[in-house]
Design a protein around this motif. Structure first.
Motif, PDB file in Angstrom:
ATOM      1  N   HIS A 330       0.804  -1.221   0.000  1.00  0.00           N
ATOM      2  CA  HIS A 330       0.000   0.000   0.000  1.00  0.00           C
ATOM      3  C   HIS A 330       0.834   1.266   0.000  1.00  0.00           C
ATOM      4  N   GLU A 331       1.896   1.244   0.805  1.00  0.00           N
ATOM      5  CA  GLU A 331       2.687   2.457   1.002  1.00  0.00           C
ATOM      6  C   GLU A 331       3.277   2.919  -0.319  1.00  0.00           C
ATOM      7  N   SER A 332       3.510   1.966  -1.228  1.00  0.00           N
ATOM      8  CA  SER A 332       4.007   2.309  -2.550  1.00  0.00           C
ATOM      9  C   SER A 332       2.903   2.963  -3.371  1.00  0.00           C
ATOM     10  N   ALA A 333       1.747   2.320  -3.448  1.00  0.00           N
ATOM     11  CA  ALA A 333       0.644   2.835  -4.273  1.00  0.00           C
ATOM     12  C   ALA A 333       0.135   4.169  -3.729  1.00  0.00           C
ATOM     13  N   TYR A 334       0.041   4.274  -2.408  1.00  0.00           N
ATOM     14  CA  TYR A 334      -0.438   5.526  -1.827  1.00  0.00           C
ATOM     15  C   TYR A 334       0.542   6.652  -2.136  1.00  0.00           C
ATOM     16  N   SER A 335       1.846   6.388  -1.964  1.00  0.00           N
ATOM     17  CA  SER A 335       2.847   7.424  -2.253  1.00  0.00           C
ATOM     18  C   SER A 335       2.836   7.798  -3.735  1.00  0.00           C
ATOM     19  N   MET A 336       2.612   6.820  -4.602  1.00  0.00           N
ATOM     20  CA  MET A 336       2.587   7.092  -6.041  1.00  0.00           C
ATOM     21  C   MET A 336       1.461   8.060  -6.396  1.00  0.00           C
ATOM     22  N   GLN A 337       0.240   7.744  -5.928  1.00  0.00           N
ATOM     23  CA  GLN A 337      -0.874   8.617  -6.306  1.00  0.00           C
ATOM     24  C   GLN A 337      -0.719   9.992  -5.689  1.00  0.00           C
ATOM     25  N   LYS A 338      -0.149  10.036  -4.500  1.00  0.00           N
ATOM     26  CA  LYS A 338       0.037  11.334  -3.853  1.00  0.00           C
ATOM     27  C   LYS A 338       1.131  12.136  -4.574  1.00  0.00           C
ATOM     28  N   PHE A 339       2.177  11.458  -4.977  1.00  0.00           N
ATOM     29  CA  PHE A 339       3.266  12.110  -5.701  1.00  0.00           C
ATOM     30  C   PHE A 339       2.731  12.799  -6.957  1.00  0.00           C
ATOM     31  N   ILE A 340       1.893  12.064  -7.699  1.00  0.00           N
ATOM     32  CA  ILE A 340       1.343  12.611  -8.941  1.00  0.00           C
ATOM     33  C   ILE A 340       0.332  13.720  -8.642  1.00  0.00           C
ATOM     34  N   ARG A 341      -0.559  13.479  -7.693  1.00  0.00           N
ATOM     35  CA  ARG A 341      -1.629  14.456  -7.436  1.00  0.00           C
ATOM     36  C   ARG A 341      -1.099  15.707  -6.763  1.00  0.00           C
ATOM     37  N   VAL A 342      -0.308  15.523  -5.721  1.00  0.00           N
ATOM     38  CA  VAL A 342       0.209  16.679  -4.985  1.00  0.00           C
ATOM     39  C   VAL A 342       1.267  17.400  -5.807  1.00  0.00           C
ATOM     40  N   GLY A 343       2.120  16.598  -6.444  1.00  0.00           N
ATOM     41  CA  GLY A 343       3.268  17.195  -7.108  1.00  0.00           C
ATOM     42  C   GLY A 343       2.925  17.937  -8.379  1.00  0.00           C
ATOM     43  N   PHE A 344       2.028  17.368  -9.170  1.00  0.00           N
ATOM     44  CA  PHE A 344       1.771  17.979 -10.473  1.00  0.00           C
ATOM     45  C   PHE A 344       0.366  18.534 -10.595  1.00  0.00           C
ATOM     46  N   GLY A 345      -0.514  18.228  -9.654  1.00  0.00           N
ATOM     47  CA  GLY A 345      -1.874  18.723  -9.758  1.00  0.00           C
ATOM     48  C   GLY A 345      -2.632  18.070 -10.898  1.00  0.00           C
ATOM     49  N   THR A 346      -2.427  16.766 -11.059  1.00  0.00           N
ATOM     50  CA  THR A 346      -3.170  16.046 -12.082  1.00  0.00           C
ATOM     51  C   THR A 346      -3.643  14.721 -11.503  1.00  0.00           C
ATOM     52  N   ASN A 347      -4.739  14.184 -12.043  1.00  0.00           N
ATOM     53  CA  ASN A 347      -5.211  12.862 -11.625  1.00  0.00           C
ATOM     54  C   ASN A 347      -4.732  11.774 -12.588  1.00  0.00           C
ATOM     55  N   ASN A 348      -3.645  12.060 -13.296  1.00  0.00           N
ATOM     56  CA  ASN A 348      -3.105  11.090 -14.251  1.00  0.00           C
ATOM     57  C   ASN A 348      -2.340   9.976 -13.548  1.00  0.00           C
ATOM     58  N   ILE A 349      -3.089   9.129 -12.867  1.00  0.00           N
ATOM     59  CA  ILE A 349      -2.489   8.018 -12.139  1.00  0.00           C
ATOM     60  C   ILE A 349      -3.369   6.789 -12.323  1.00  0.00           C
TER      61      ILE A 349
END
Ligand code: SF4
Ligand code: SF4
Lengths: 355, 530
Positions: A330-349
């Protein structure tokens, strides 16, 4: 009182359907057994678990005798213990001497050895008799078939039938000629065997042994057990990872795993060597002049960050896409979606479930 | 799964469709076998004569991609025989009259024409399931990896709803998840349309929640799916971060995938091996593997369980969350203060309604099935008890459509794909384990002996198999597991990249690829250039 009985002089309760063996195990120490496995139908073959029952002329097998109100049971009288010692001597006599049974052989592999010590049984009284002959000709790298150690408890045959529903192995002949065998007496790989390893893990003598783990008999260190979950399919079988120092040396099923209740399949049981395979990536890589070369963490992180920054600045936030893993925790998938959403402001995950 | 794995020992009628369970989920299959020892009856619908079919009471060998016709006909028979659970339908569902009218013309005889399954067997299966006290349905990708994947699932839901086989012990609609944590990846919000806990990204309340939690502006629109993103590489998508997925071998249409990833300006891959996908990257990060990291997996029955590190990671490998945290800090992203896997997991629990009642310590023994809405909640082993998420269960009326690609004179053979017991996905793991590799060292195309002769092939010889998208050379195995006219391969061997052939179409709603059906031509290898 209903549902109570007398066990070695103590009044104890029991549950409807419990065997005397189970009642004793819950209340005092376990009665010795060799053919017993919690997950299998009680078999009553090894006769080690016999107890004295008031009103019964002969001792009864406690694993196959259901508890009843007001029974009076004695689990370790002198006569019973003498009987157990004789039985143990007989059983031990069937086993080749001087062969160490390494715990890496299987989960239950120490049962016979422990009881032999407890009853100081050396087997010389019955020496020379032996049932079963080994199959060193079976080339499969997973299941070692040292039937010289077989004591005909049939746990392997029963687990294969009752737990697995595979019916890959059976019993040929009787008495000292007993032999565990596949159909047509052939190799496991030519039988219905699925290499689930359940027979290995229930064998109380190490006659069936984990060939993958046995490579590590001489690896230095104590065996440590770490409770985890199989990395393969979605069933989520509970396992124990066996390690010595920093080397993984085997996997055994966790008997109380909620999804598997002690079962595993070939992948979970024998498919762990990849973790410490020489092909593992051991350091970051960056592409230089068209080829991937070793890099420090600092350099690789900087290159990765720089690339994302550039794409975001030239093409905008939706130009970046993340694919999360369905195998990492989980910690991988959660960090991945957060990285994309928080970092770039996109839901492209997304994750890999669409293919 | 709507019901827990333990329930697999409790149905009196089991319906397995599109699941080769003894090979893909072996331990779950052992539980079904136990139910059968207690007298349960088994219906198996699969194009191939899979091991489950050997022990089934009714076998429905349908033509690949014809599930909607089969299931519609079963619904027809259940209505006709008066086996509908009228009180369940009245109290808990809506839209049944539309379904009743819809399936009126789906006679078993009509379905026989499409599926190739004798009408009498369809009747037997429908009546058996319709009469079940506890009927349970199990399926996997054989149902979803079609252009009509959503229709297939809805057809199964119709069967469960009309017979009242949902929301009770030993019943249910039970998709078996293929990968150890694919359920978890969805739970964690690695989806273009949902935040963690399946909270839609387009709902303003959720946007506010995550804006406040993370302290950043959030995207108000859904993202695109991975399938679309691969189409967009080089057009609107220019950078990708791929974690633990060997896209090039696992995704359909290999040539297209490779081309897509090569047209990116920036590709970063996190993995444990240098996979074919990682080999295309600009930066590759070495990930700590199973056995080396602490974390949580959620299995197919919605049960989060802890995995634990037994040994130190190889070389300089690091856990994924650590790598992403470092990268986020380099890029000055806010809200990446994690020091441990526990920190990350507890943040997920705080933000997800399905995990709210859990935390790192509570999942240590894996006792809960989500949803666990608040602390102290025992968890939810059985979904849809008493009520459905949307209130009433809704019947839908899917109609049969042909697969994206059908056989013709040029490509006259159906190819279907799946797993084998000994291997897992692209074999990055099982190919490096001596035991599993020993059992199945190479890819084989499984062909009915009659077809082997008809096509001029030889058992054990090489064949060239081609589709509209590519071709592979593969060894032939003659077996009656395959029916006449349909062949089978796994997608596990990158030296026989079956995904060079697949990829004929996608489900319009989910973008799931039709990996289970494609039309191919098979010729002896010697006739061409090898
Ligand atoms: S490995 Fe499994 S299938 Fe094979 S003989 Fe042992 S119990 Fe039976
Ligand atoms: S042991 Fe086999 S059945 Fe169990 S989780 Fe692992 S792969 Fe799945």
């Amino acid at each position: 009182m209903k549902n109570t009985l007398t066990l070695d002089g103590q009044r104890v309760d029991f549950e409807e359907g419990e065997s005397l063996y189970q009642v004793a195990r819950r209340h005092t120490q376990a009665i010795p057994t060799l053919c017993y496995d919690d997950r299998l139908e009680a078999f009553g073959a090894c006769r080690l678990c016999v107890v004295e029952l008031e009103g019964s002329r002969n001792p009864v097998a406690s694993c196959t005798t259901l508890a009843q109100t007001d029974m009076v049971v004695k689990t370790k009288t002198e006569a019973i213990e003498r009987h157990r010692k004789t039985l143990m001597e007989l059983v031990v006599s069937e086993n080749p001497k001087g062969v160490a049974i390494d715990p890496l052989r299987g989960k239950a592999s120490q049962e016979l050895a422990h009881l032999a010590v407890r009853y100081q049984a050396d087997g010389s009284r019955f020496a020379g008799k032996q049932s079963g002959h080994s199959r060193p000709d079976d080339p499969n790298p997973m299941i070692v078939r040292d039937y010289d150690h077989c004591i005909s408890c049939y746990r392997c045959v029963r687990v294969c039938a009752e737990q697995e529903g595979d019916y890959a192995i059976s019993i040929a002949n009787r008495g000292f000629h007993t032999q565990i065998t596949t159909e047509f007496d052939g190799l496991l790989e030519n039988s219905a065997c699925t290499f689930c390893g359940q027979c290995v893990q229930t064998c109380p003598t190490g006659a069936l042994a984990d060939g993958r783990a046995l490579r590590h008999v001489d690896t230095p260190g104590e065996i440590e057990r770490t409770r985890s979950v199989c990395p393969y399919c979605g069933v989520g079988c509970s396992v124990e990872i066996l390690s010595k120092n920093e080397t993984i040396v085997g996997v055994q099923p966790a008997m109380d795993g909620p999804a598997n209740e002690g079962a595993l399949c070939v992948k979970g049981q024998f498919g762990w060597d990849w973790v410490q395979h020489p092909d593992r990536l051991k350091n970051p890589l960056v592409r230089k002049d068209g080829v991937l070369v070793d890099a420090s963490w600092d350099e690789a992180l900087e290159r990765a960050a720089e690339g994302f920054r550039k794409v975001r600045d030239t093409h905008g936030r939706h130009a970046i896409y993340g694919v999360a893993s369905g195998r990492a925790p989980h910690e991988s998938a959660y960090s991945m979606q957060k990285f994309i959403r928080v970092g770039f402001g996109t839901n492209n995950i997304d994750n890999c479930s669409r293919a | 799964m709507s019901n827990p794995l333990a329930d697999m020992e409790k149905p009196d009628v089991i319906f397995c469709i599109g699941t080769n369970m003894t090979e893909a989920h072996p331990v779950a299959a052992t539980r079904l076998k136990k139910a059968m020892r207690h007298g349960a009856k088994l219906i198996v619908a699969d194009p191939r004569h899979i091991p489950l079919a050997e022990i089934a009471d009714v076998v429905l060998p349908l033509r690949v991609g014809s599930d909607v016709a089969l299931l519609g006909a079963m619904a027809h028979v259940i209505v006709r025989e008066g086996l509908v659970d009228e009180s369940f339908v009245a109290e808990r569902t809506e839209g049944f009259e539309a379904l009743r009218a819809h399936v009126a013309e789906f006679t078993p005889t009509w379905a026989e024409g499409i599926t190739g399954v004798p009408a009498a067997d369809i009747e037997r299966a429908a009546i058996l399931f319709g009469q079940a006290e506890r009927g349970a349905i199990y399926y996997t990708l054989g149902i979803t990896e079609h252009i009509c994947g959503v229709d297939n699932v809805q057809s199964l839901c119709n069967l469960a709803l009309m017979t009242g086989n949902i929301g009770r012990e030993g019943t249910g609609i039970n998709p078996m998840r293929g990968q150890n944590n694919i359920q978890g990846a969805g739970d964690c919000g690695a989806l273009p349309n949902n935040y963690p806990g399946f909270q839609p990204v387009t709902d303003p309340a959720n946007q506010k929640k995550f804006r406040e939690a993370w302290g950043v502006e959030v995207d108000l629109e859904k993202g695109i799916t991975k399938v679309r993103a691969l189409d967009e590489c080089g057009s609107s998508i220019h950078a990708m971060l791929i974690c633990g997925e060997n896209t090039v071998v696992s995704d359909p249409d290999r040539a297209h995938c490779e081309h897509a990833l090569k047209s990116l300006e920036h590709l970063v891959v996190i993995d444990v091996f240098l996979t074919d996908t990682a080999a295309l990257a600009d930066v590759v990060f070495p990930a700590a593997a199973w056995g080396e990291v602490d974390g949580v997996f959620t299995n197919t029955e919605r049960r989060p369980q802890r995995v634990r590190a037994a040994v130190e990671p190889q070389g300089q490998a690091q856990p994924d969350w650590w790598i992403l945290t470092q990268l986020a800090r380099r890029l000055d992203f806010p809200s990446f203060e994690y020091e441990s896997a526990k920190d990350v997991f507890n943040e997920l629990c705080a933000l997800s309604p399905t995990y709210n009642g859990l935390d790192w310590d509570l999942v240590a023994e894996g006792r809960h099935h989500w949803p666990v809405p608040e602390k102290g909640h025992p968890g939810t082993p059985i979904l849809h008890m008493g009520t459905f998420l949307r209130g009433k269960g809704l019947f839908k009326t899917p109609s049969y459509r042909d697969p994206a690609e059908v056989i013709d004179d040029e490509y006259p053979v159906w190819l279907t794909t799946g797993r084998r017991l000994a291997h897992y996905h692209t074999r990055t793991m099982t190919g490096r384990a001596v035991g599993t590799q020993y059992l199945v060292p190479e890819e084989l195309v499984e062909i009915h002996p009659h077809d082997v002769t008809k096509l001029g092939l030889e058992d054990g010889g090489l064949a060239v198999m081609s589709s509209r998208r590519g071709e592979v050379v593969v060894k032939v195995q003659a077996t009656t597991k395959s029916p006449r006219g349909t062949v089978f391969c796994s997608f596990s061997f990158s030296d026989v990249p079956i995904n060079a052939l697949t990829g004929s179409g996608y489900d319009p709603e989910t973008d799931t690829a039709e990996l289970k059906v494609c039309a191919v031509r098979i010729e002896p290898a010697r006739a061409t250039l090898v």
